[in-house]
Design a protein around this motif. Structure first.
Motif, short mmCIF file in Angstrom:
data_model
loop_
_atom_site.label_atom_id
_atom_site.label_comp_id
_atom_site.label_asym_id
_atom_site.label_seq_id
_atom_site.Cartn_x
_atom_site.Cartn_y
_atom_site.Cartn_z
N LYS A 18 36.50 -25.41 23.93
CA LYS A 18 36.55 -26.52 23.36
C LYS A 18 37.99 -26.64 22.89
CE LYS A 18 34.63 -27.40 19.18
NZ LYS A 18 33.65 -27.26 18.12
N ASP A 23 34.51 -21.87 21.74
CA ASP A 23 33.55 -22.65 21.06
C ASP A 23 32.58 -21.50 20.36
OD1 ASP A 23 31.51 -24.22 20.11
OD2 ASP A 23 31.66 -25.21 21.91
N LEU A 24 32.84 -20.90 19.34
CA LEU A 24 32.03 -20.04 18.65
C LEU A 24 30.62 -20.40 18.35
CD1 LEU A 24 34.50 -18.17 16.25
CD2 LEU A 24 33.99 -17.69 18.68
N GLN A 25 30.38 -21.70 17.91
CA GLN A 25 28.93 -21.99 17.68
C GLN A 25 28.29 -21.88 18.93
OE1 GLN A 25 27.53 -22.90 14.79
NE2 GLN A 25 29.42 -22.03 13.95
N ALA A 26 28.81 -22.65 20.28
CA ALA A 26 28.09 -22.22 21.41
C ALA A 26 27.96 -20.96 22.15
CB ALA A 26 28.97 -23.13 22.53
N LYS A 75 27.32 -18.51 19.93
CA LYS A 75 26.27 -17.90 19.29
C LYS A 75 25.01 -18.24 19.64
CE LYS A 75 25.57 -19.44 15.11
NZ LYS A 75 26.01 -19.79 13.67
N LYS A 76 24.73 -19.40 19.93
CA LYS A 76 23.69 -20.00 20.75
C LYS A 76 23.56 -19.29 22.06
CE LYS A 76 24.06 -24.35 18.52
NZ LYS A 76 24.19 -25.76 18.63
N GLU A 123 35.95 -19.58 10.32
CA GLU A 123 35.09 -19.80 11.35
C GLU A 123 34.78 -18.26 12.04
OE1 GLU A 123 34.71 -22.22 15.52
OE2 GLU A 123 36.72 -22.09 14.36
N GLN A 176 32.30 -16.27 9.64
CA GLN A 176 30.96 -16.40 9.73
C GLN A 176 30.49 -16.28 11.06
OE1 GLN A 176 31.22 -20.79 8.94
NE2 GLN A 176 31.63 -20.65 6.77
N PHE A 177 31.33 -16.21 12.06
CA PHE A 177 30.79 -15.69 13.44
C PHE A 177 30.30 -14.37 13.43
CE2 PHE A 177 31.42 -14.23 17.68
CZ PHE A 177 30.83 -14.82 18.40
N SER A 202 27.01 -14.00 11.70
CA SER A 202 25.82 -14.08 12.55
C SER A 202 25.32 -13.36 13.61
CB SER A 202 26.16 -15.81 12.72
OG SER A 202 27.02 -15.65 14.00
#
Length: 362
Positions: free
Chosen positions: A136, A141-144, A146-147, A173, A176-177, A180
């Motif tokens: 990104k 893209d840590l959110q992606a 994680k998913k 960020e 938090q990653f 999770s």
């Protein structure tokens, strides 16, 4: 022909930056500047040189297999227990040791789509499955990521700062990653360029090793310490992970000269400070000239900058070669109009900018 393992059909040989000697032979050039492999243009500590010369008298002896002298000095420097350290023939060997130790056939490793290629190579060789997550704006893209973690995920790689983009993910960020990620998934933070980071918004990961026993931090003596050719990388992790990895480690993987150079280099704060200061000056010079030329670039926290030349990267790379300047073309890394340039000495940076301006005008 004897057939190799099936996994080898899906990997290729690592492609390093073009050697200076090779370009001189090919084009008949007398003067060549290499700005492709993120090496330290200021060399290495004279204290490391002295230590290697002294260690020459012991070359006929095998090295100590766990580098205890180096481990003791580094543990005091980092303020971590010595038994949480492991050393490799470059940090890329430690990556190989980790995948060999922990990755079963069919298990997955999540990583960014544009990052250090040896993650993917070693995962594939062990029969694992790389799961590549698109970047990104040149950043993980840590959110992606994680998913993308499933019951099959064994390892997550985060290169921070990232090679080849030079970008970082911020402190909050990343923390938090880490919070999770399931405890049975290894998180490998590759911090090869850690010493070049120039912001407070960066996670000091060593402080979280006790909180996250599945965390592995990788660093190296190849970059800011300038010891690229002697090959010393290190990992910081829970002592029980170290003990598992040691079972499959080649016994004499870090040679005597390398160990001596590394422990001596730790003590040369003056060389470290000089390198970081000169690199910062070079980065600002390159970025200001890129802006002057109307070129965008990724914000870098390393000793290189990835810049968008708004033209075919391979063509720009080849034109720069004709002028005796070696950079890294981005088309090999997923960015067809970008090049990655190592920050050099001031005169090298000036010659590069002059050559780039001429190439772009054509």
């Amino acid at each position: 022909m004897i057939e190799p393992r099936a996994q080898m059909n899906n990997v290729s040989m690592y492609s390093p930056g073009k050697p200076v000697e090779e370009l001189k032979r090919e084009l008949g050039l007398d003067h060549v500047i290499k700005m492709a492999s993120n090496e330290n243009p200021y060399g290495f500590s004279p204290m490391a040189k002295e230590a290697m010369m002294e260690e020459m008298k012991n070359v006929h002896y095998y090295p100590e297999i766990t580098a205890p002298v180096l481990a003791d000095k580094l543990s005091r420097n980092l303020e971590v227990p010595a038994n949480t350290l492991i050393f490799g023939n470059g940090s890329d060997e430690i990556i190989r040791m980790i995948t060999r130790t922990y990755l079963n056939v069919g298990e997955e490793a999540v990583m960014a789509s544009v990052t250090f290629p040896r993650y993917k190579t070693n995962v594939v060789i062990e029969g694992g499955k790389p799961v590549n997550i698109p970047m990104k704006e040149g950043t993980h893209d840590l959110q992606a990521m994680k998913k993308a973690i499933t019951s099959k995920t064994k390892i997550v790689f985060v290169c921070n700062p990232n090679n080849p983009t030079g970008t970082i993910v911020g402190e909050e960020e990343l923390l938090q990653f880490l919070e999770s990620i399931p405890s049975d998934v290894l998180v490998i933070l590759d911090e090869a360029y850690y010493e070049y980071v120039h912001t407070d918004d960066y996670l000091q990961s060593i402080n979280y090793l006790d909180q996250f026993p599945n965390l592995i931090i990788l660093r190296t003596f190849s970059k800011i310490y300038g010891l690229a050719s002697v090959r010393v990388g290190y990992g910081i992790m829970a002592s029980d992970i170290v003990q598992e990895i040691l079972k499959g480690k080649d016994p004499f993987n870090v040679n005597r000269l390398a160990q001596a150079a590394a422990w001596a280099a730790i003590g040369d704060k003056e060389f470290m400070t000089m390198t970081k200061q000169k690199n910062e000056e070079g980065r600002l010079y390159l970025e200001s000239n890129f802006s002057r030329l109307g070129l965008s670039y990724f914000p870098s926290h390393t000793n290189f900058v990835m810049v968008d030349v708004a033209q075919n990267a391979e063509e720009v790379y080849n034109r720069l070669l004709e002028k005796g300047i070696i950079v890294r073309p981005g088309h090999l890394m997923g960015y067809s109009t970008m090049i990655r340039v190592t920050i050099g000495k001031q005169e090298e940076n000036e010659q590069f900018i002059q050559a780039l301006e001429q190439v772009l005008e054509k």
